[in-house]
Motif scaffolding. Structure first.
Motif, PDB file in Angstrom:
ATOM      1  N   HIS B 410      -3.948  -9.994  15.891  1.00  0.00           N
ATOM      2  CA  HIS B 410      -3.657  -8.953  14.920  1.00  0.00           C
ATOM      3  C   HIS B 410      -4.706  -7.741  15.447  1.00  0.00           C
ATOM      4  CE1 HIS B 410      -5.121  -6.558  11.235  1.00  0.00           C
ATOM      5  NE2 HIS B 410      -4.030  -6.505  11.151  1.00  0.00           N
ATOM      6  N   LEU B 413      -3.079  -6.280  18.588  1.00  0.00           N
ATOM      7  CA  LEU B 413      -2.108  -5.328  18.170  1.00  0.00           C
ATOM      8  C   LEU B 413      -2.604  -3.966  17.759  1.00  0.00           C
ATOM      9  CD1 LEU B 413       0.281  -7.749  16.579  1.00  0.00           C
ATOM     10  CD2 LEU B 413       0.824  -6.415  18.430  1.00  0.00           C
ATOM     11  N   ARG B 427     -10.072   1.853   7.626  1.00  0.00           N
ATOM     12  CA  ARG B 427      -9.390   1.098   6.582  1.00  0.00           C
ATOM     13  C   ARG B 427      -7.879   1.058   6.746  1.00  0.00           C
ATOM     14  NH1 ARG B 427      -7.769   4.808   2.390  1.00  0.00           N
ATOM     15  NH2 ARG B 427      -7.302   6.761   2.962  1.00  0.00           N
ATOM     16  N   VAL B 428      -7.325   1.390   7.875  1.00  0.00           N
ATOM     17  CA  VAL B 428      -5.893   1.221   8.385  1.00  0.00           C
ATOM     18  C   VAL B 428      -5.895  -0.009   8.649  1.00  0.00           C
ATOM     19  CG1 VAL B 428      -4.199   1.907   9.979  1.00  0.00           C
ATOM     20  CG2 VAL B 428      -5.577   3.780   8.960  1.00  0.00           C
ATOM     21  N   LEU B 430      -2.692  -3.563   8.200  1.00  0.00           N
ATOM     22  CA  LEU B 430      -1.601  -3.832   8.890  1.00  0.00           C
ATOM     23  C   LEU B 430      -0.576  -2.859   9.135  1.00  0.00           C
ATOM     24  CD1 LEU B 430      -1.589  -7.535   7.197  1.00  0.00           C
ATOM     25  CD2 LEU B 430      -2.083  -6.824   9.678  1.00  0.00           C
ATOM     26  N   THR B 431      -0.494  -1.690   8.482  1.00  0.00           N
ATOM     27  CA  THR B 431       0.423  -0.890   8.544  1.00  0.00           C
ATOM     28  C   THR B 431      -0.151   0.373   8.523  1.00  0.00           C
ATOM     29  OG1 THR B 431       1.142  -0.311   6.539  1.00  0.00           O
ATOM     30  CG2 THR B 431       2.083  -2.077   7.247  1.00  0.00           C
ATOM     31  N   GLY B 433       0.208   2.373   6.059  1.00  0.00           N
ATOM     32  CA  GLY B 433       0.354   2.834   4.873  1.00  0.00           C
ATOM     33  C   GLY B 433      -0.872   2.963   4.523  1.00  0.00           C
ATOM     34  N   SER B 434      -0.952   3.319   3.214  1.00  0.00           N
ATOM     35  CA  SER B 434      -2.238   4.075   2.580  1.00  0.00           C
ATOM     36  C   SER B 434      -3.047   3.283   1.804  1.00  0.00           C
ATOM     37  CB  SER B 434      -1.548   5.102   1.444  1.00  0.00           C
ATOM     38  OG  SER B 434      -1.049   4.302   0.517  1.00  0.00           O
ATOM     39  N   ALA B 435      -2.776   2.109   1.398  1.00  0.00           N
ATOM     40  CA  ALA B 435      -3.859   1.018   0.654  1.00  0.00           C
ATOM     41  C   ALA B 435      -4.837   0.757   1.450  1.00  0.00           C
ATOM     42  CB  ALA B 435      -2.842  -0.048   0.137  1.00  0.00           C
ATOM     43  N   VAL B 437      -6.719  -1.633   2.422  1.00  0.00           N
ATOM     44  CA  VAL B 437      -6.935  -3.030   2.622  1.00  0.00           C
ATOM     45  C   VAL B 437      -7.878  -3.391   3.637  1.00  0.00           C
ATOM     46  CG1 VAL B 437      -5.606  -5.013   2.847  1.00  0.00           C
ATOM     47  CG2 VAL B 437      -4.541  -3.315   1.634  1.00  0.00           C
ATOM     48  N   ASP B 441      -8.232  -9.086   5.402  1.00  0.00           N
ATOM     49  CA  ASP B 441      -7.478  -9.766   4.352  1.00  0.00           C
ATOM     50  C   ASP B 441      -6.292 -10.638   4.919  1.00  0.00           C
ATOM     51  OD1 ASP B 441      -6.914 -10.540   1.824  1.00  0.00           O
ATOM     52  OD2 ASP B 441      -6.199  -8.756   1.216  1.00  0.00           O
TER      53      ASP B 441
END
Ligand code: B12
Lengths: 174, 456
Positions: B410, B413, B427-428, B430-431, B433-435, B437, B441
């Protein structure tokens, strides 16, 4: 092309991870497989460009606890829409939890994405993770919304499932 | 198609010659990754590419239904007006594509078709009919990363198609083929293997009659290692291909792309510098939209102009292609091991994968043994964590085979994305996206080794 590591026994059951018929991307599948394995599932990874008929047959044969469809090439919506009724048409899979996620559409538009997610739910998916994180799947599984158990809530064509829902990333993020 | 026997409306363009002429004048040719379903939008995209402030060639990238010959899904999508992820060149009538290209495609603006198909017969038929004489691919690189077609079948298909394409020369249009071997899965492949497959595919094209070729190399994780890899590629070309028949094309990073505007441009800038410093003749750009969606026309133009401007203020670094390096040694060992498996290169490639002489890390295709694993070293260079059966006994190993955990995979990548987006984007996860996460995690340290990508 079945990636099924010999790791037994998986306390939480078997999950089939698969792409849709037109999608060749595989890194997404590999990462989802690892996440699920780390949660204690036994994972069968069917790989990229899985024809609908093959996916249906594998699911009928393996009777998984859950089916996770991942697509990022932009055709996931169209391919998923065709796939879901084919899976649900088999009585053995009528109650199997089936989720889909990834970059499902070509057009990046939040309204359109939400519309597509709703259509996918109606077509037979139990949850739709459009532009979501892989970890949203972990959260979904941990959240107590039971997978593979009946909650008595029946929405959509597959009765006896967890409440169908969609998870989407916020739109327009750079 | 009813128009099959019509006189072609378009004339082929000598793609290789176009690029070499610009290179001789010290100009890097830049090219987008562009493909839209609607012919009007495709035309607008080509037109914008042509008029960008840069030396450009055009691209028509095909959709996945066309790549996989899924005529039913394609017809359904077209009938319902569903958007596609590329231009459906086989489904559109020839006249539609001719009109789409008319007045744009010509000696001053070559257009290349990019697809990713291991069953490309219909695509090549369409290209030949249209006199679109530049395309991309390879029996390995358009097979392993692109689906489940058996490698031997892809080799057969590609043999037939390359031979047919080669006949275009007699019709006055020098055909050109670019290898995709320098990219493969897009990320985490040590450069020696990328260079080797690129060279082997170019030799395959020439064996079947296409003389004008280009060899790709996709930017990886470490600028120094990339510089070494392009030199190794050029040295092998010099040793194995006729002079004047080839050029090198660098791809801006093909893995998880930065999500910030600055990160995306920094990475593109590094790719342009790599291309110029190493003497590559052409660059394929990526845009700020890469991490999210198929890039709109304007973002492609901005990327082309940015790359051209960066290239214009960069100079070739004067290092010799003849320099020896670990990447050269590794690539040369792989190329010669495969060449030793038989004079018919297609057959040799199939045998090489059977024996694990070629084995692409993390590729789940059934004809890939899946025994190799890669990882990033402390400096960001790609290394073999496990070289499997690659014939590299003397070179390229960095100690004993070790296991790669999922947390490491991970992190590897996301290495480039993180490095170029900078610390503020931690904070970016696995994608793109914006959450917010946390990165770890669900990916605890010490998680089990990634399983072999085959099995029952
Ligand atoms: C590497 C790559 C490739 C490689 C793939 C090699 C391989 N076999 O895997 C190659 C170069 C071959 C390739 C080819 C193509 N690609 Co590509 N590719 C990428 C790239 C750069 C990275 C993808 C990747 O490796 N992701 C790694 C995984 C781990 O991360 P992820 O993609 O973010 O996936 C996570 C989430 O989406 C989420 N998720 C995914 N599925 C699910 C499911 C559930 C249930 C949940 C909860 C979460 C979830 O979790 C995943 C894991 O963390 C992306 C752009 C980018 N992201 O930077 C484009 C991209 C995905 N590709 C794209 C396209 C269109 C293609 C092509 C069709 C060519 C084209 N027209 O440009 C072909 C595919 C042909 C086909 N038949 O499908 C587009 C898709 C656009 C869209 N959706 O609208 C992208 C976004 C690039 C772009 N901006 O145009 N590609």
């Amino acid at each position: 092309m079945v990636n099924e590591p010999a790791r037994l026994p998986a306390p939480r059951g078997t999950v089939i991870v698969s792409s849709v018929a037109s999608d060749a991307h595989t890194w997404n599948l590999v990462l989802l497989q690892l996440l699920l394995e780390e949660m204690g599932y036994h994972v069968i990874n069917l790989g990229p460009c899985v024809p609908d008929a093959l996916l249906v047959e594998e699911c009928v044969l393996r009777q998984p606890t859950m089916v996770v469809i991942s697509s990022i090439n932009g055709h996931g919506y169209a391919d998923g829409l065709r796939l879901a009724p084919r899976l649900r048409a088999r009585p053995e899979l009528a109650a199997t939890p089936i989720v889909i996620g990834g970059k499902l559409g070509v057009v990046e538009d939040a309204t359109e994405r939400d519309r597509q997610s709703a259509v996918l739910l109606e077509a037979g998916f139990d949850a739709v993770f459009a532009d979501a994180h892989a970890t949203d799947l972990c959260r979904y599984l941990r959240s107590g919304e039971p997978v593979g158990q009946s909650t008595g809530t029946s929405v959509g064509p597959s009765a006896g499932q967890a409440v169908p829902r969609t998870v989407a990333g916020a739109p327009g993020r750079p | 198609m009813n128009s099959r026997h019509r006189v072609p409306a378009l004339r082929g363009v000598d793609f290789g010659e176009f690029v070499r002429r610009r290179a001789a004048a010290g100009t890097l040719v830049v090219q987008p990754r562009m493909g839209f379903d609607d012919p009007r939008k495709m035309r607008a995209g080509l037109s914008a590419t042509k008029s960008a402030a840069a030396a450009t060639v055009g691209t028509v990238t095909l959709d996945s239904y066309t790549r996989l010959r899924d005529d039913a899904a394609l017809a359904d999508a077209l009938a319902r007006g569903r958007p596609l992820n590329g231009y459906p060149i086989v489904a559109h009538d020839r006249a539609v594509t001719e009109a789409m290209l008319a007045g744009l495609y010509g000696p001053d603006f070559p257009v290349q078709v990019r697809h990713g198909s291991a069953v490309p017969q219909d695509i090549f038929e369409a290209l030949v009919a249209l006199r679109l004489n530049a395309t991309e691919g390879g029996p390995v690189s358009y097979c392993l990363p692109y689906g489940r077609t058996p490698l031997a079948e892809s080799v057969r298909n590609w043999t037939q198609c390359v031979r047919r394409f080669a006949e275009l020369r007699e019709e006055g249009a020098e055909p050109h083929l670019e290898t995709f071997g320098g990219c493969l899965m897009g990320q985490l492949c040590p450069p020696g293997l990328l260079v080797a497959v690129s060279v082997l595919e170019a030799l395959f094209f020439q064996q079947h009659g296409v003389r004008s070729v280009s060899l790709s190399y996709a930017q990886q994780t470490h600028a120094g290692q990339d510089r070494e890899a392009v030199a190794a590629l050029r040295r092998l070309c010099g040793e194995l291909l006729p002079a004047g028949s080839w050029h090198v094309v660098v791809y801006a990073y093909m893995g998880l792309y930065p999500v910030t505007v600055q990160g995306a441009y920094r990475l593109l800038g590094a790719a342009a510098e790599l291309a110029v410093r190493s003497g590559a003749e052409r660059l394929i750009v990526k845009t700020v939209a890469e991490s999210r969606q198929i890039p709109p026309i304007e973002e492609n133009v901005a990327a082309l102009e940015f790359a051209a401007a960066t290239a214009a203020r960069t100079v070739r670094d004067g290092r010799s292609d003849a320099e020896d390096s670990e990447t050269y040694q590794e690539a040369a060992a792989l190329v010669h091991a495969v060449l030793g498996l038989g004079r018919d290169l297609g057959g040799a490639l199939v045998r090489a994968f059977e024996r694990g002489y070629l084995d692409v890390p993390y590729c789940v295709h059934p004809d890939n043994r899946g025994r190799t694993r890669s990882h990033l070293d402390g400096e960001g260079r790609l290394r073999w964590a496990d070289p499997g059966a690659l014939p590299l006994a003397r070179h390229g190993r960095t100690g004993a085979a070790r296991r790669v955990t999922s947390a490491e995979l991970h992190a590897d990548l996301h290495f480039v994305r993180r490095a170029f987006d900078g610390a503020d984007e931690e904070r970016v996860a696995l994608t793109g996206g914006s959450a917010a996460v946390p990165v770890q995690d669900g990916l605890p340290n010490g998680s089990p080794e990634i399983a072999r990508a085959e099995g029952s």
